[in-house]
Design a protein around this motif. Structure first.
Motif, PDB file in Angstrom:
ATOM      1  N   ASP A 161      51.931   4.239 -38.554  1.00  0.00           N
ATOM      2  CA  ASP A 161      50.835   3.367 -38.986  1.00  0.00           C
ATOM      3  C   ASP A 161      49.923   3.015 -37.821  1.00  0.00           C
ATOM      4  N   GLU A 162      50.523   2.693 -36.661  1.00  0.00           N
ATOM      5  CA  GLU A 162      49.759   2.380 -35.467  1.00  0.00           C
ATOM      6  C   GLU A 162      50.404   3.075 -34.283  1.00  0.00           C
ATOM      7  N   LEU A 163      49.576   3.694 -33.471  1.00  0.00           N
ATOM      8  CA  LEU A 163      50.057   4.396 -32.288  1.00  0.00           C
ATOM      9  C   LEU A 163      49.315   3.831 -31.089  1.00  0.00           C
ATOM     10  N   ASN A 164      49.984   2.969 -30.335  1.00  0.00           N
ATOM     11  CA  ASN A 164      49.376   2.262 -29.213  1.00  0.00           C
ATOM     12  C   ASN A 164      49.927   2.806 -27.906  1.00  0.00           C
ATOM     13  N   PHE A 165      49.042   2.983 -26.936  1.00  0.00           N
ATOM     14  CA  PHE A 165      49.403   3.437 -25.595  1.00  0.00           C
ATOM     15  C   PHE A 165      49.153   2.287 -24.618  1.00  0.00           C
ATOM     16  N   ASN A 166      50.155   1.969 -23.826  1.00  0.00           N
ATOM     17  CA  ASN A 166      50.053   0.931 -22.809  1.00  0.00           C
ATOM     18  C   ASN A 166      50.144   1.595 -21.436  1.00  0.00           C
ATOM     19  N   PHE A 167      49.132   1.385 -20.602  1.00  0.00           N
ATOM     20  CA  PHE A 167      49.060   1.991 -19.280  1.00  0.00           C
ATOM     21  C   PHE A 167      49.180   0.895 -18.221  1.00  0.00           C
ATOM     22  N   THR A 168      49.963   1.177 -17.196  1.00  0.00           N
ATOM     23  CA  THR A 168      50.125   0.273 -16.050  1.00  0.00           C
ATOM     24  C   THR A 168      49.587   0.970 -14.812  1.00  0.00           C
ATOM     25  N   PHE A 169      48.650   0.322 -14.123  1.00  0.00           N
ATOM     26  CA  PHE A 169      48.002   0.891 -12.951  1.00  0.00           C
ATOM     27  C   PHE A 169      48.424   0.082 -11.724  1.00  0.00           C
ATOM     28  N   ILE A 170      48.697   0.808 -10.632  1.00  0.00           N
ATOM     29  CA  ILE A 170      49.020   0.184  -9.335  1.00  0.00           C
ATOM     30  C   ILE A 170      48.021   0.705  -8.320  1.00  0.00           C
ATOM     31  N   LEU A 171      47.244  -0.194  -7.751  1.00  0.00           N
ATOM     32  CA  LEU A 171      46.212   0.136  -6.763  1.00  0.00           C
ATOM     33  C   LEU A 171      46.670  -0.383  -5.407  1.00  0.00           C
ATOM     34  N   SER A 228      58.249   5.993 -21.081  1.00  0.00           N
ATOM     35  CA  SER A 228      57.007   5.828 -20.334  1.00  0.00           C
ATOM     36  C   SER A 228      56.717   7.094 -19.548  1.00  0.00           C
ATOM     37  N   LEU A 229      55.477   7.481 -19.526  1.00  0.00           N
ATOM     38  CA  LEU A 229      55.042   8.701 -18.850  1.00  0.00           C
ATOM     39  C   LEU A 229      54.326   8.310 -17.563  1.00  0.00           C
ATOM     40  N   TYR A 230      54.783   8.883 -16.443  1.00  0.00           N
ATOM     41  CA  TYR A 230      54.203   8.551 -15.149  1.00  0.00           C
ATOM     42  C   TYR A 230      53.543   9.788 -14.559  1.00  0.00           C
ATOM     43  N   PHE A 231      52.466   9.571 -13.793  1.00  0.00           N
ATOM     44  CA  PHE A 231      51.775  10.637 -13.090  1.00  0.00           C
ATOM     45  C   PHE A 231      51.716  10.248 -11.619  1.00  0.00           C
ATOM     46  N   LYS A 232      52.457  10.991 -10.761  1.00  0.00           N
ATOM     47  CA  LYS A 232      52.487  10.653  -9.343  1.00  0.00           C
ATOM     48  C   LYS A 232      51.364  11.321  -8.559  1.00  0.00           C
ATOM     49  N   ASP A 233      50.968  12.474  -9.009  1.00  0.00           N
ATOM     50  CA  ASP A 233      49.944  13.207  -8.270  1.00  0.00           C
ATOM     51  C   ASP A 233      48.792  13.486  -9.211  1.00  0.00           C
ATOM     52  N   GLN A 234      47.599  13.121  -8.805  1.00  0.00           N
ATOM     53  CA  GLN A 234      46.454  13.313  -9.678  1.00  0.00           C
ATOM     54  C   GLN A 234      46.116  14.785  -9.861  1.00  0.00           C
ATOM     55  N   GLU A 278      47.123  -3.778 -16.280  1.00  0.00           N
ATOM     56  CA  GLU A 278      47.510  -3.024 -17.472  1.00  0.00           C
ATOM     57  C   GLU A 278      46.298  -2.843 -18.391  1.00  0.00           C
ATOM     58  N   TRP A 279      46.395  -1.831 -19.193  1.00  0.00           N
ATOM     59  CA  TRP A 279      45.339  -1.515 -20.163  1.00  0.00           C
ATOM     60  C   TRP A 279      45.966  -0.790 -21.351  1.00  0.00           C
ATOM     61  N   SER A 280      45.530  -1.098 -22.551  1.00  0.00           N
ATOM     62  CA  SER A 280      46.099  -0.513 -23.769  1.00  0.00           C
ATOM     63  C   SER A 280      45.016   0.232 -24.540  1.00  0.00           C
ATOM     64  N   TRP A 281      45.454   1.209 -25.299  1.00  0.00           N
ATOM     65  CA  TRP A 281      44.545   2.049 -26.086  1.00  0.00           C
ATOM     66  C   TRP A 281      45.232   2.390 -27.401  1.00  0.00           C
ATOM     67  N   ARG A 282      44.491   2.245 -28.490  1.00  0.00           N
ATOM     68  CA  ARG A 282      45.020   2.576 -29.814  1.00  0.00           C
ATOM     69  C   ARG A 282      44.505   3.946 -30.226  1.00  0.00           C
ATOM     70  N   TRP A 283      45.413   4.820 -30.546  1.00  0.00           N
ATOM     71  CA  TRP A 283      45.051   6.193 -30.929  1.00  0.00           C
ATOM     72  C   TRP A 283      44.772   6.266 -32.418  1.00  0.00           C
ATOM     73  N   LYS A 284      43.823   7.106 -32.770  1.00  0.00           N
ATOM     74  CA  LYS A 284      43.549   7.455 -34.151  1.00  0.00           C
ATOM     75  C   LYS A 284      43.197   8.932 -34.207  1.00  0.00           C
ATOM     76  N   PRO A 285      43.367   9.582 -35.341  1.00  0.00           N
ATOM     77  CA  PRO A 285      43.110  11.026 -35.404  1.00  0.00           C
ATOM     78  C   PRO A 285      41.702  11.352 -34.933  1.00  0.00           C
ATOM     79  N   PRO A 286      41.561  12.279 -33.985  1.00  0.00           N
ATOM     80  CA  PRO A 286      40.217  12.588 -33.463  1.00  0.00           C
ATOM     81  C   PRO A 286      39.336  13.293 -34.461  1.00  0.00           C
TER      82      PRO A 286
END
Length: 575
Positions: free
Chosen positions: A33-43, A13-19, A122-130
């Motif tokens: 075959d499938e490349l899915n990204f799952n993001f977890t947000f803490i507000l 998992s990749l985290y970003f502490k400072d914007q 949480e929010w998910s995103w499926r990647w495909k070749p741009p």
């Protein structure tokens, strides 16, 4: 979104502490075959200040005052590189506020703490070749950002930015040396003297000599060889078109009024007459094409209606063609032609009429207005500068200066409007509108053509079946025609051997003839034309030959038909 990190943990998992800080490394992923990204947000709630109004065990303490955090319009955007991403969230956003309709932008949602110290979602995103073509290195670079929409400033603020690389594994080529387990390599043994410094070399030669030797000239079995699948050709590179003249150029209206500005305007005015003649010709030809196409479409529609009317009494001749072609494929083609005619009117003729009437024809009137304003302004300037300032009173001098400023402002506005109008008309916004409409017409025409072609292609099997059945029926009718011609030729040949009715005598009539050669007369009922099949002819010839043979043997027949020795015994034969 505030406290997020910039590290990679054991789970991937990749985290970003400072914007304001992005990872110093580039994450490398594999194209699966499938490349899915799952993001977890803490507000979390934000601290606003300290309030010293709380006492704990007799000790006054200050509790922090917090406020809810509201995240409005959380948006995710991605692009092949940072430059295109910045262009997407700045220029394209201002050009089209509905940026969420872009395929590279996704709206996440609106979130708030609502009195809670922190909120997690949480929010998910499926990647495909741009893009279909890979970057250098056999993969794709991706730049992504999470953005917040600022309603007051009407812009997108970046909350977090990260990049990653996706390596394409679909290009891995199969090794040509991969063989079937049943195939043994036909390698002749190497006969060399083992070295005294290498025991392994001697042992390897000994082991190789113990293997069974295959004849090099014996080819391996065909079915035992692994044939790699044929490799598909790489996709062609994307087509790029540079339109340098379709970009906004230097604004000539900022140039002060002078020889350069007047020369520029004069050159544009000379282009207006040529442009007027060309646009008028294009408009005339477009209207002629639209009218001809409309007439053709109406004629085709009338033709199809006539076919429908004619199919009622004679369904075998027309109805199959109607069922399998004219009411399906021909209708699709006609619908495409009618759509193309409407698009020609809407995207070409109407914009050209508007341009011709509202802009090109008005250029002369705008030129006259500008020249009149220019003459009036410079005439006043001449009078204004000719006044003696020392002889004028203060009030009159102020009024004169105010009037001069008003005249100058009106002239500059008129000059700016006329300059902008001429620049838009030649190489500016008006020409771009024409190009845009023509491009839309080409796009709709080509796509509708491909759509109609796809529908026609789906109905081609029915047409092929109709063609096959009709060709078979054509062959059968051709065979029938050939047989009829052969029968007719046979009838033509047999008609030359018909006997005249008065040359045939019945077997009951005596064969003796009177001395004057008149013979016995048969009644009309007994003398009839011979049958067309020639049966009576064959009967007479057969009896005649029998009688001849009997006379030669000395036997006189008691009965039988005889042929009178008259010069006209056979019809059509010479005497």
């Amino acid at each position: 979104m505030g406290n997020v990190g910039s590290r990679l943990d054991d789970s991937g998992s990749l985290y970003f502490k400072d914007q304001n800080k992005s990872p110093t490394f580039l994450l490398r992923l594999t194209n699966e075959d499938e490349l899915n990204f799952n993001f977890t947000f803490i507000l979390r709630q934000t601290k606003t200040g300290n309030v010293a109004n709380s006492t704990v065990n007799g000790v006054a303490t200050s509790l922090p005052e917090v406020a809810d955090t509201v995240l409005t319009g959380l948006t995710f955007a991605h692009a092949p590189n940072s430059k295109e991403l910045d262009n997407l969230i700045t220029r394209e956003f201002h050009a089209n506020p509905n940026l969420q309709n872009n395929s590279n932008v996704q709206f996440v949602g609106d979130y708030s703490t609502n009195g809670s110290p922190s909120v997690q979602f949480e929010w998910s995103w499926r990647w495909k070749p741009p893009k279909p073509v890979e970057d250098k290195g056999g993969g794709w670079r991706n730049s992504c950002s999470f953005l917040e929409y600022d309603q007051r400033a009407n812009r997108l603020n970046t909350l977090a930015h990260f990049s990653f690389w996706v390596q394409n594994t679909m290009r891995a080529l199969p090794s040509p040396q991969i063989l079937s387990p049943r195939l043994e390599l036909s390698v002749p043994p190497r006969h060399r003297i083992p070295s005294s410094h290498s025991v392994l070399s001697h042992s390897s030669d000994a082991d190789a000599a113990s293997y069974p030797q295959m004849t090099p000239s014996t080819p391996p079995e065909v079915d035992s060889v692994f044939v790699p699948p044929p490799l598909s050709a790489p996709p062609p590179p994307p087509v790029k078109i540079d339109l340098p003249h379709s970009r906004p150029g230097e604004d000539k209206s900022i140039v002060e009024d002078g020889p350069l500005f007047r020369a520029t305007m004069k050159a544009l005015e000379q282009k207006t007459g040529n442009m007027r003649a060309k646009i008028k010709k294009v408009l005339k030809k477009a209207e002629a094409a639209q009218q001809a196409q409309t007439t053709c479409n109406d004629a085709v529609e009338a033709f199809l209606s006539a076919l429908n009317d004619a199919s009622t009494p004679d369904g075998n001749a027309i109805q199959p063609a109607l069922d399998h072609y004219f009411e399906k494929i021909a209708r699709q083609i006609l619908d495409y032609e009618r759509f193309n005619t409407r698009q020609l009117q809407r995207l070409v003729i109407d914009p050209l009429i508007k341009l011709y009437n509202n802009d090109i024809k008005q250029a002369e009137a705008k030129k006259k207005e500008f020249e009149e304003e220019s003459r009036d302004y410079y005439a006043y300037v001449s009078r204004y500068l000719g006044q003696r300032q020392d002889s004028l009173k203060e009030k009159k001098r102020a009024e004169s200066d105010s009037k001069y400023q008003a005249k100058r402002r009106n002239f500059e506005l008129k000059r700016f409007d006329y300059s902008s109008f001429m620049q838009d008309l030649h190489g500016g916004r008006k020409e771009q509108e024409v190009l845009s409409h023509l491009t839309k017409y080409a796009d709709t025409q080509a796509k509708r053509f491909l759509e109609a072609a796809q529908k026609v292609d789906d109905m081609i099997p029915q047409l092929d079946a109709l063609i096959h059945e009709v060709s078979q029926a054509d062959k059968e009718f051709q065979f029938q025609r050939t047989e009829r011609e052969e029968k007719r030729r046979a009838l033509e040949k047999s008609s030359n051997m018909y006997l005249e009715p008065d040359s045939l005598v019945n077997s009951n009539v005596p064969s003796t003839l009177s001395g004057n050669g008149s013979g016995a007369q048969r009644s009309e009922n007994e003398l009839g034309r011979a049958d067309s099949t020639g049966s009576q002819l064959r009967s007479v010839i057969s009896n005649t030959s029998t009688s001849t043979q009997a006379n030669a043997s000395g036997i006189t027949p008691s009965a039988g038909p005889t042929i009178a020795p008259t010069p006209t015994s056979l019809s059509g034969m010479p005497a």
